[in-house]
Scaffold this motif. Sequence first.
Motif, PDB file in Angstrom:
ATOM      1  N   TYR A   1      -1.952   2.979  15.928  1.00  0.00           N
ATOM      2  CA  TYR A   1      -0.561   3.084  15.505  1.00  0.00           C
ATOM      3  C   TYR A   1       0.071   4.277  16.220  1.00  0.00           C
ATOM      4  O   TYR A   1      -0.603   5.261  16.532  1.00  0.00           O
ATOM      5  CB  TYR A   1      -0.458   3.321  13.996  1.00  0.00           C
TER       6      TYR A   1
ATOM      7  N   GLY B   1      -8.017  -5.242   2.939  1.00  0.00           N
ATOM      8  CA  GLY B   1      -8.359  -4.256   3.940  1.00  0.00           C
ATOM      9  C   GLY B   1      -7.681  -2.935   3.656  1.00  0.00           C
ATOM     10  O   GLY B   1      -6.481  -2.883   3.467  1.00  0.00           O
TER      11      GLY B   1
ATOM     12  N   PHE C   1      -7.411  -0.462  14.835  1.00  0.00           N
ATOM     13  CA  PHE C   1      -5.977  -0.437  15.090  1.00  0.00           C
ATOM     14  C   PHE C   1      -5.586   0.875  15.765  1.00  0.00           C
ATOM     15  O   PHE C   1      -6.220   1.921  15.539  1.00  0.00           O
ATOM     16  CB  PHE C   1      -5.182  -0.525  13.769  1.00  0.00           C
TER      17      PHE C   1
ATOM     18  N   VAL D   1      -7.254 -13.982   3.233  1.00  0.00           N
ATOM     19  CA  VAL D   1      -7.628 -12.587   3.057  1.00  0.00           C
ATOM     20  C   VAL D   1      -8.418 -12.159   4.285  1.00  0.00           C
ATOM     21  O   VAL D   1      -9.597 -12.396   4.397  1.00  0.00           O
ATOM     22  CB  VAL D   1      -8.457 -12.379   1.786  1.00  0.00           C
TER      23      VAL D   1
ATOM     24  N   TYR E   1     -12.607  -3.858  12.265  1.00  0.00           N
ATOM     25  CA  TYR E   1     -11.290  -4.196  12.762  1.00  0.00           C
ATOM     26  C   TYR E   1     -10.587  -2.872  13.016  1.00  0.00           C
ATOM     27  O   TYR E   1     -10.494  -2.041  12.121  1.00  0.00           O
ATOM     28  CB  TYR E   1     -10.523  -5.057  11.750  1.00  0.00           C
TER      29      TYR E   1
ATOM     30  N   TYR F   1      -3.199   0.354  -3.861  1.00  0.00           N
ATOM     31  CA  TYR F   1      -2.996  -0.979  -3.295  1.00  0.00           C
ATOM     32  C   TYR F   1      -2.504  -1.909  -4.383  1.00  0.00           C
ATOM     33  O   TYR F   1      -3.050  -1.938  -5.483  1.00  0.00           O
ATOM     34  CB  TYR F   1      -4.307  -1.496  -2.709  1.00  0.00           C
TER      35      TYR F   1
ATOM     36  N   SER G   1     -10.147  -0.827   9.561  1.00  0.00           N
ATOM     37  CA  SER G   1      -9.904  -1.545   8.316  1.00  0.00           C
ATOM     38  C   SER G   1     -11.235  -1.805   7.632  1.00  0.00           C
ATOM     39  O   SER G   1     -12.144  -2.382   8.225  1.00  0.00           O
ATOM     40  CB  SER G   1      -9.191  -2.866   8.593  1.00  0.00           C
TER      41      SER G   1
ATOM     42  N   LEU H   1      -9.129  -8.997   7.072  1.00  0.00           N
ATOM     43  CA  LEU H   1      -9.025  -7.563   7.221  1.00  0.00           C
ATOM     44  C   LEU H   1      -8.109  -7.183   8.359  1.00  0.00           C
ATOM     45  O   LEU H   1      -7.628  -6.072   8.414  1.00  0.00           O
ATOM     46  CB  LEU H   1     -10.415  -6.958   7.458  1.00  0.00           C
ATOM     47  N   GLN H   2      -7.880  -8.131   9.295  1.00  0.00           N
ATOM     48  CA  GLN H   2      -7.099  -7.754  10.447  1.00  0.00           C
ATOM     49  C   GLN H   2      -5.613  -7.976  10.250  1.00  0.00           C
ATOM     50  O   GLN H   2      -4.842  -7.826  11.181  1.00  0.00           O
ATOM     51  CB  GLN H   2      -7.565  -8.536  11.683  1.00  0.00           C
ATOM     52  N   GLU H   3      -5.199  -8.328   9.037  1.00  0.00           N
ATOM     53  CA  GLU H   3      -3.770  -8.429   8.804  1.00  0.00           C
ATOM     54  C   GLU H   3      -3.106  -7.095   9.059  1.00  0.00           C
ATOM     55  O   GLU H   3      -3.553  -6.057   8.615  1.00  0.00           O
ATOM     56  CB  GLU H   3      -3.500  -8.866   7.359  1.00  0.00           C
ATOM     57  N   THR H   4      -1.996  -7.138   9.784  1.00  0.00           N
ATOM     58  CA  THR H   4      -1.304  -5.904  10.130  1.00  0.00           C
ATOM     59  C   THR H   4      -0.556  -5.364   8.929  1.00  0.00           C
ATOM     60  O   THR H   4       0.114  -6.111   8.217  1.00  0.00           O
ATOM     61  CB  THR H   4      -0.319  -6.169  11.273  1.00  0.00           C
ATOM     62  N   GLN H   5      -0.681  -4.088   8.713  1.00  0.00           N
ATOM     63  CA  GLN H   5       0.130  -3.416   7.709  1.00  0.00           C
ATOM     64  C   GLN H   5       1.364  -2.847   8.401  1.00  0.00           C
ATOM     65  O   GLN H   5       1.256  -2.124   9.390  1.00  0.00           O
ATOM     66  CB  GLN H   5      -0.667  -2.296   7.035  1.00  0.00           C
TER      67      GLN H   5
ATOM     68  N   THR I   1      -9.583  -7.481  16.842  1.00  0.00           N
ATOM     69  CA  THR I   1     -10.046  -8.355  15.773  1.00  0.00           C
ATOM     70  C   THR I   1     -11.209  -9.224  16.227  1.00  0.00           C
ATOM     71  O   THR I   1     -11.440 -10.291  15.683  1.00  0.00           O
ATOM     72  CB  THR I   1      -8.903  -9.256  15.288  1.00  0.00           C
TER      73      THR I   1
ATOM     74  N   LYS J   1      -4.280  -4.068  18.085  1.00  0.00           N
ATOM     75  CA  LYS J   1      -5.388  -4.163  17.140  1.00  0.00           C
ATOM     76  C   LYS J   1      -6.517  -4.988  17.737  1.00  0.00           C
ATOM     77  O   LYS J   1      -6.293  -5.900  18.540  1.00  0.00           O
ATOM     78  CB  LYS J   1      -4.925  -4.777  15.817  1.00  0.00           C
TER      79      LYS J   1
ATOM     80  N   TYR K   1       0.855  -1.196   0.000  1.00  0.00           N
ATOM     81  CA  TYR K   1       0.000   0.000   0.000  1.00  0.00           C
ATOM     82  C   TYR K   1       0.890   1.245   0.000  1.00  0.00           C
ATOM     83  O   TYR K   1       1.954   1.265   0.615  1.00  0.00           O
ATOM     84  CB  TYR K   1      -0.864   0.054   1.263  1.00  0.00           C
TER      85      TYR K   1
ATOM     86  N   GLN L   1      -1.593  -6.017  -5.177  1.00  0.00           N
ATOM     87  CA  GLN L   1      -1.573  -7.412  -4.806  1.00  0.00           C
ATOM     88  C   GLN L   1      -0.668  -8.083  -5.842  1.00  0.00           C
ATOM     89  O   GLN L   1      -1.035  -8.183  -7.020  1.00  0.00           O
ATOM     90  CB  GLN L   1      -2.963  -8.026  -4.818  1.00  0.00           C
TER      91      GLN L   1
END
Lengths: 117, 119
Positions: free
Chosen positions: B36, B105, B34, A100, B32, A48, B94, A102-106, B51, B49, A33, A50
């Motif tokens: 930071y 997300g 977060f 996939v 969701y 974004y 998200s 949504l709570q995956e950390t960026q 979830t 975070k 991103y 992928q």
Amino acid sequence: GAGVSQSPSNKVTEKGKDVELRCDPISGHTALYWYRQSLGQGLEFLIYFQGNSAPDKSGLPSDRFSAERTGGSVSTLTIQRTQQEDSAVYLCASSSPLLVRLQETQYFGPGTRLLVL
Amino acid sequence: AQSVTQLGSHVSVSEGALVLLRCNYSSSVPPYLFWYVQYPNQGLQLLLKYTSAATLVKGINGFEAEFKKSETSFHLTKPSAHMSDAAEYFCAVSEKWNAGGTSYGKLTFGQGTILTVHP
């Protein structure tokens, strides 16, 4: 392991010039991103990726902005004919959406501070 | 579209005092969320975070946040502030997007709160 890296860390350019900003994501992260952080607008989503494709370019402010990603890794954000309003911090983030979710950390890089004179 | 509101662009506390940074969100679906932190001239670092696994979330550096659905809030707290906590804090939600056959997300951020800690 290494985090997200960005270069240059600072860039000063003259109005009308083109600039390229580089992002090296965390190895193996397929999602990438770009965000922009400016005084007036806060943190805004730009684009974004992928893999090498960019299914969402909705945040790019004008056609002067473009980005590409090669080899599923390094990404370059290019701003053509820079304007003073382009001055901001450009942040890159990557994540590994193995599923996939949504709570995956960026994970964010340190940013490139762009100043257009 | 989802949105995030952080109440108070600047918060000042004394060292050892309670830190409370407020975040309210709007979302039509379970969010969701977060927090930071951004130190000067650095990128964003994840503090914690939410979830949906637990409403009270513990993060790094002694911070925690509680998800309250009835209040649509996700306030960040720390019992005792330290000088090293001085930074800017961002709350984010998200949002699920679909494009090009993929779901992902996209983070929507609040405006940020600058925390100052006085000795």
